[in-house]
Design a protein around this motif. Structure first.
Motif, mmCIF file in Angstrom:
data_model
loop_
_atom_site.group_PDB
_atom_site.id
_atom_site.type_symbol
_atom_site.label_atom_id
_atom_site.label_comp_id
_atom_site.label_asym_id
_atom_site.label_seq_id
_atom_site.Cartn_x
_atom_site.Cartn_y
_atom_site.Cartn_z
ATOM 1 N N ARG A 1 3.276 -23.458 29.912
ATOM 2 C CA ARG A 1 3.414 -22.410 30.844
ATOM 3 C C ARG A 1 3.005 -21.091 30.539
ATOM 4 O O ARG A 1 2.796 -20.289 31.324
ATOM 5 C CB ARG A 1 5.156 -22.148 30.833
ATOM 6 N N VAL A 2 2.339 -20.836 29.012
ATOM 7 C CA VAL A 2 1.901 -19.395 28.738
ATOM 8 C C VAL A 2 0.665 -19.606 29.206
ATOM 9 O O VAL A 2 -0.162 -18.511 29.168
ATOM 10 C CB VAL A 2 2.136 -19.278 27.102
ATOM 11 N N THR A 3 -0.131 -20.863 29.241
ATOM 12 C CA THR A 3 -1.420 -20.900 29.201
ATOM 13 C C THR A 3 -1.880 -21.145 30.730
ATOM 14 O O THR A 3 -2.292 -21.984 31.478
ATOM 15 C CB THR A 3 -1.851 -22.320 28.540
ATOM 16 N N SER A 4 -2.520 -19.958 31.085
ATOM 17 C CA SER A 4 -2.790 -19.866 32.445
ATOM 18 C C SER A 4 -4.349 -20.399 32.432
ATOM 19 O O SER A 4 -5.292 -20.230 31.258
ATOM 20 C CB SER A 4 -2.967 -18.462 33.099
ATOM 21 N N LYS A 5 -4.671 -21.146 33.491
ATOM 22 C CA LYS A 5 -5.905 -21.652 33.560
ATOM 23 C C LYS A 5 -7.201 -20.621 33.668
ATOM 24 O O LYS A 5 -7.202 -19.562 34.344
ATOM 25 C CB LYS A 5 -6.178 -22.642 34.984
ATOM 26 N N GLY A 6 -8.309 -20.699 32.651
ATOM 27 C CA GLY A 6 -9.139 -19.836 32.572
ATOM 28 C C GLY A 6 -8.812 -18.347 31.862
ATOM 29 O O GLY A 6 -9.448 -17.475 31.976
ATOM 30 N N GLY A 7 -7.658 -18.510 31.332
ATOM 31 C CA GLY A 7 -6.839 -17.318 30.912
ATOM 32 C C GLY A 7 -7.214 -16.949 29.518
ATOM 33 O O GLY A 7 -8.048 -17.772 28.638
ATOM 34 N N ALA B 1 -7.358 -18.812 23.338
ATOM 35 C CA ALA B 1 -7.066 -18.588 21.877
ATOM 36 C C ALA B 1 -6.866 -20.207 21.356
ATOM 37 O O ALA B 1 -7.252 -20.589 20.401
ATOM 38 C CB ALA B 1 -5.640 -18.149 22.011
ATOM 39 N N LEU B 2 -6.140 -20.888 22.306
ATOM 40 C CA LEU B 2 -5.651 -22.543 21.753
ATOM 41 C C LEU B 2 -7.146 -23.186 21.586
ATOM 42 O O LEU B 2 -7.076 -24.274 20.710
ATOM 43 C CB LEU B 2 -4.647 -23.018 22.825
#
Ligand SMILES: NC(=O)C1=CN([C@@H]2O[C@H](COP(=O)(O)OP(=O)(O)OC[C@H]3O[C@@H](n4cnc5c(N)ncnc54)[C@H](OP(=O)(O)O)[C@@H]3O)[C@@H](O)[C@H]2O)C=CC1
Ligand SMILES: O=C(O)[C@@H]1CCC=N1
Length: 271
Positions: free
Chosen positions: A225-231, A236-237
């Motif tokens: 949920r924290v990981t926006s596509k292309g964000g 970082a991950l």
């Protein structure tokens, strides 16, 4: 309930601090600690009674908490023997097996093996507990009462799993502090002040832990949920994955588990 600690180092200080803060009378806590400085620190910080060696007065307690290093336990046990009556003994030593501690205490059977952690100091610890067969229900409740004063507890039926508890929650605060250190270092490299770095990193860890604890969803879902596509998080991950951060982390925890088992095997080898 009167409690005596054998060994007044880091973990004993965390437990004593937590117990005193949560209402245990300091006059009901005693510590047997070899070091004069350690005794002075405990007297000043918490007002507990301190002794240099085992004696009838020092062992006048309901529970005796063995909090010396695993490597010190075998030598530390025999002087306690003349003063053991019916006290519940709680060993918090990493790796050491109940049968070995019992043998060093002349076959004493009322022993609980516990693995607490240092957030006990602020009442936020978690402790795994495992009891010898001869420990009564009342004694189990006594052990729970002590450790629940400084956090949550859980019983572990299979003693072999206590090394896993040690690797996860006993050592765990160190992994979290390392993570906070890393976040703060990165914040510094990105030009934030130390005060900003501290607030942002610690409040993030606190907030994420509280969210994980209050949510029904798995950590991986919360992460997604924290990981926006292309964000930014994805960037970082991906970099962390390339550096095998998760694998390295898991390997570290497994190494802690192995070290616990190794300590138990090495130190328990006296026949
Ligand atoms: N630190 C942690 O986060 C955790 C630790 N534990 C366990 O708690 C135990 C203690 O760890 P920790 O507090 O970190 O270690 P420390 O070395 O800080 O504390 C042990 C203390 O016991 C003293 N001591 C040694 N022998 C005796 C003796 N015969 N009589 C009285 N005192 C003695 C030591 O003195 P000296 O320094 O002079 O040797 C030292 O002050 C270990 O068994 C560890 O596995 C469990 C969970 C978490
Ligand atoms: O590092 C250790 O061996 C002890 C046990 C768990 C935390 N500290």
């Amino acid at each position: 309930m009167k409690i005596t600690f054998l060994g007044g180092g880091n973990m004993a200080n965390a437990l004593i601090g937590g117990l005193v803060k949560t209402g245990f009378a300091a006059s009901d806590i005693a510590v047997i600690e070899l070091g004069a400085q350690g005794r002075a620190r405990l007297r000043v910080a918490y007002g507990v009674r301190c002794y240099e060696a085992a004696s009838a007065a020092a062992l006048d307690c309901d529970a005796l908490l063995l909090s010396v290093k695993p490597q010190q336990m075998r030598e530390a046990c025999p002087p306690l023997l003349p003063f053991l009556r019916q006290q519940l003994v709680i060993s918090i030593a990493a790796g050491l097996r109940l049968a070995d501690v019992s043998r060093w205490l002349g076959g004493y059977g009322r022993i609980v093996r516990a693995m607490p952690n240092t957030p006990a100091l602020i009442g936020a610890g978690v402790t795994g507990l495992c009891a010898m067969a001869a420990v009564s229900m009342a004694e189990r409740l006594g052990a729970e009462r002590i450790l629940q004063a400084v956090g949550s507890t859980l019983w572990i039926a299979d003693e072999e799993k206590m090394d896993a508890v040690t690797a996860i929650s006993g050592s765990g605060p160190a992994y979290v502090f390392l993570f906070i250190e890393a976040l703060q270092q990165a914040a510094g490299e990105l030009g934030l002040t130390p005060a900003q770095a501290r607030q942002l990193s610690i409040d993030t860890v606190l907030g994420a832990a509280r969210l994980a604890s209050q949510s029904d969803e798995a950590a991986c879902v919360l992460r997604e949920r924290v990981t926006s596509k292309g964000g930014t998080t994805e960037a970082a991950l991906r970099t962390m994955e390339q550096r095998c951060v998760k694998e390295g982390f898991i390997a570290g925890v497994l190494a802690a588990n192995s070290r616990g088992r190794e300590l138990g095997e090495l130190l328990g080898q006296d026949g």
